[in-house]
Write a protein that holds these residues in place. Structure first.
Motif, PDB file in Angstrom:
ATOM      1  N   LEU A 172      17.854 -18.284  13.539  1.00  9.79           N
ATOM      2  CA  LEU A 172      16.841 -18.432  14.582  1.00  9.79           C
ATOM      3  C   LEU A 172      15.452 -18.137  14.026  1.00  9.79           C
ATOM      4  CD1 LEU A 172      15.898 -18.768  17.507  1.00  9.79           C
ATOM      5  CD2 LEU A 172      16.522 -16.386  17.920  1.00  9.79           C
ATOM      6  N   ALA A 173      15.332 -17.066  13.234  1.00  3.40           N
ATOM      7  CA  ALA A 173      14.036 -16.715  12.648  1.00  3.40           C
ATOM      8  C   ALA A 173      13.565 -17.782  11.666  1.00  3.40           C
ATOM      9  CB  ALA A 173      14.128 -15.357  11.954  1.00  3.40           C
ATOM     10  N   VAL A 174      14.474 -18.307  10.841  1.00  2.00           N
ATOM     11  CA  VAL A 174      14.107 -19.337   9.864  1.00  2.00           C
ATOM     12  C   VAL A 174      13.651 -20.613  10.570  1.00  2.00           C
ATOM     13  CG1 VAL A 174      14.996 -20.840   8.047  1.00  2.00           C
ATOM     14  CG2 VAL A 174      15.586 -18.415   8.053  1.00  2.00           C
ATOM     15  N   LEU A 175      14.393 -21.036  11.581  1.00  2.00           N
ATOM     16  CA  LEU A 175      14.009 -22.231  12.335  1.00  2.00           C
ATOM     17  C   LEU A 175      12.673 -22.036  13.047  1.00  2.00           C
ATOM     18  CD1 LEU A 175      17.418 -23.313  13.925  1.00  2.00           C
ATOM     19  CD2 LEU A 175      16.126 -24.551  12.187  1.00  2.00           C
ATOM     20  N   TYR A 228      22.212 -26.959  17.430  1.00  2.00           N
ATOM     21  CA  TYR A 228      21.675 -27.544  18.661  1.00  2.00           C
ATOM     22  C   TYR A 228      21.318 -26.459  19.676  1.00  2.00           C
ATOM     23  CZ  TYR A 228      21.434 -30.837  22.604  1.00  2.00           C
ATOM     24  OH  TYR A 228      21.017 -31.582  23.678  1.00  2.00           O
ATOM     25  N   SER A 229      22.138 -25.397  19.746  1.00  2.00           N
ATOM     26  CA  SER A 229      21.887 -24.322  20.708  1.00  2.00           C
ATOM     27  C   SER A 229      20.688 -23.473  20.318  1.00  2.00           C
ATOM     28  CB  SER A 229      23.128 -23.432  20.832  1.00  2.00           C
ATOM     29  OG  SER A 229      23.358 -22.718  19.641  1.00  2.00           O
ATOM     30  N   LEU A 230      20.257 -23.545  19.050  1.00  2.00           N
ATOM     31  CA  LEU A 230      19.123 -22.740  18.586  1.00  2.00           C
ATOM     32  C   LEU A 230      17.804 -23.501  18.616  1.00  2.00           C
ATOM     33  CD1 LEU A 230      20.644 -20.871  15.484  1.00  2.00           C
ATOM     34  CD2 LEU A 230      20.305 -19.991  17.794  1.00  2.00           C
ATOM     35  N   VAL A 231      17.854 -24.809  18.886  1.00  2.00           N
ATOM     36  CA  VAL A 231      16.625 -25.611  18.831  1.00  2.00           C
ATOM     37  C   VAL A 231      15.605 -25.142  19.854  1.00  2.00           C
ATOM     38  CG1 VAL A 231      15.659 -27.907  19.216  1.00  2.00           C
ATOM     39  CG2 VAL A 231      17.748 -27.651  17.871  1.00  2.00           C
ATOM     40  N   LEU A 232      16.010 -24.998  21.102  1.00  2.00           N
ATOM     41  CA  LEU A 232      15.061 -24.613  22.146  1.00  2.00           C
ATOM     42  C   LEU A 232      14.547 -23.182  21.953  1.00  2.00           C
ATOM     43  CD1 LEU A 232      13.742 -25.959  24.535  1.00  2.00           C
ATOM     44  CD2 LEU A 232      15.531 -25.039  26.018  1.00  2.00           C
ATOM     45  N   PRO A 233      15.392 -22.190  21.632  1.00  3.80           N
ATOM     46  CA  PRO A 233      14.856 -20.858  21.335  1.00  3.80           C
ATOM     47  C   PRO A 233      13.897 -20.857  20.153  1.00  3.80           C
ATOM     48  CG  PRO A 233      17.227 -20.754  21.714  1.00  3.80           C
ATOM     49  CD  PRO A 233      16.866 -22.193  21.675  1.00  3.80           C
TER      50      PRO A 233
END
Length: 317
Positions: free
Chosen positions: A101-104, A180-185
């Motif tokens: 999440l942090a990297v994205l 896909y679940s991490l894209v919006l966060p």
């Protein structure tokens, strides 16, 4: 340069030691008793005292800190006071959500900030540049939780492009669904942090445009854009590297909030739960790891900035 790197590494070790002591002391002065939580509302004073002795909470604080620090040096962050699970193992498991999440989020922030920051500097005297500057200032002021709720309403509830919450039960065994679940966060954090970084890049690009070597390159026939990209980017890159330490700290703080909002099983969500349960061992490990990451990244950024900036190398020499 080597001397500077060794000095920064020494300061890093001192910082980690001081941080561990502050974390330990701060948690011990908070109200509440983990032994009472374990014993439950029907626990007798004798049962509570027995639990305290079994957990070592009856020992002097200095002895408790020494035991915890000794475990850290051997790679053991202790065990949960409530479940007995290894803190290190749980942190490794939860980091599989928090680190991606942090990297994205960081990648999103850079993709937004670098081109738009340079464009804003090149167009700073136009309506476009002024609008971009005002928009970045407004977005940077938005709390990340508000940005997250707005994006959920628009892209998850309204358009249905992304899931509003959750992470696959099988984790990264289904990499497409997990990503896909991490894209919006990640977009939530990246947009806010990108707006902050954009302003730094804009200022650095404007400063570079005013330098003699950029004006000379433009006078020799290069466009302002080409002159900035060819000759001014080292200064812009130095600004990006220098600000990254602050950005990553913001990313980690944002991750704690966003994991709660999007119901992600990461370190931030685990930390909030552990604080509510007064699970001191886990809270200590969670906070120390997050603090250590910020300190380590700050040290790396300082060393890299010194390595790529000839002016700083000359000063140190």
């Amino acid at each position: 340069m080597i001397r500077f790197a060794l000095t920064r590494l020494a300061l890093l070790l001192v910082g980690l030691l001081v941080a561990s002591a502050l974390i330990f002391v701060t948690l011990r002065v908070l109200p509440g008793d983990v032994a009472q939580v374990i014993a439950g509302t029907d626990g007798t004073p004798e049962q509570v005292q027995a639990i305290r002795e079994s957990l070592g909470l009856n020992q002097p604080l200095l002895a408790q800190y020494g035991d915890w620090l000794g475990g850290i040096l051997s790679g053991d962050l202790g065990r949960s006071m409530l479940t007995g699970a290894s803190v290190t193992s749980e942190l490794v498991e939860k980091s599989q959500v928090t680190i991606p999440l942090a990297v994205l989020s960081l990648a999103t922030a850079l993709v937004i900030a670098i081109p738009l920051g340079i464009l804003s500097a090149l167009k700073h005297r136009s309506i476009t540049g002024s609008a971009m500057s005002m928009a970045s200032q407004a977005i940077a002021a938005v709390p990340v939780v508000w940005a997250g709720m707005l994006l959920v309403v628009v892209f998850a509830v309204g358009l249905g492009w992304f899931p509003p919450q959750g992470f696959p039960r099988d984790g990264w065994e289904a990499p497409g669904r997990a990503l896909y679940s991490l894209v919006l966060p990640a977009l939530t954090i990246g947009v806010v942090e990108g707006a902050v970084l954009l302003r730094f890049i804009r200022s650095a690009a404007l400063e570079a445009l005013g330098q003699d070597y950029v004006r000379t390159a433009a006078a020799k026939g290069l466009t302002r854009t080409r002159a900035l990209v060819t000759h001014g980017m080292p200064n812009v890159a130095l600004t990006v590297v220098s600000v990254l330490a602050l950005q990553i700290a913001g990313l980690l703080v944002g991750a704690v909030i966003i994991e709660q909002l999007f119901n992600l099983p990461g370190i931030g969500r685990m930390l909030v739960t552990d604080v509510g349960n007064r699970d001191l061992e886990k809270v200590q490990g969670d906070v120390l790891v997050l603090t250590g990451l910020v300190l380590i990244i700050g040290t790396v950024v300082d060393i890299v900035a010194r390595a790529i900036d000839p002016r700083q190398r000359e000063v140190s020499a």
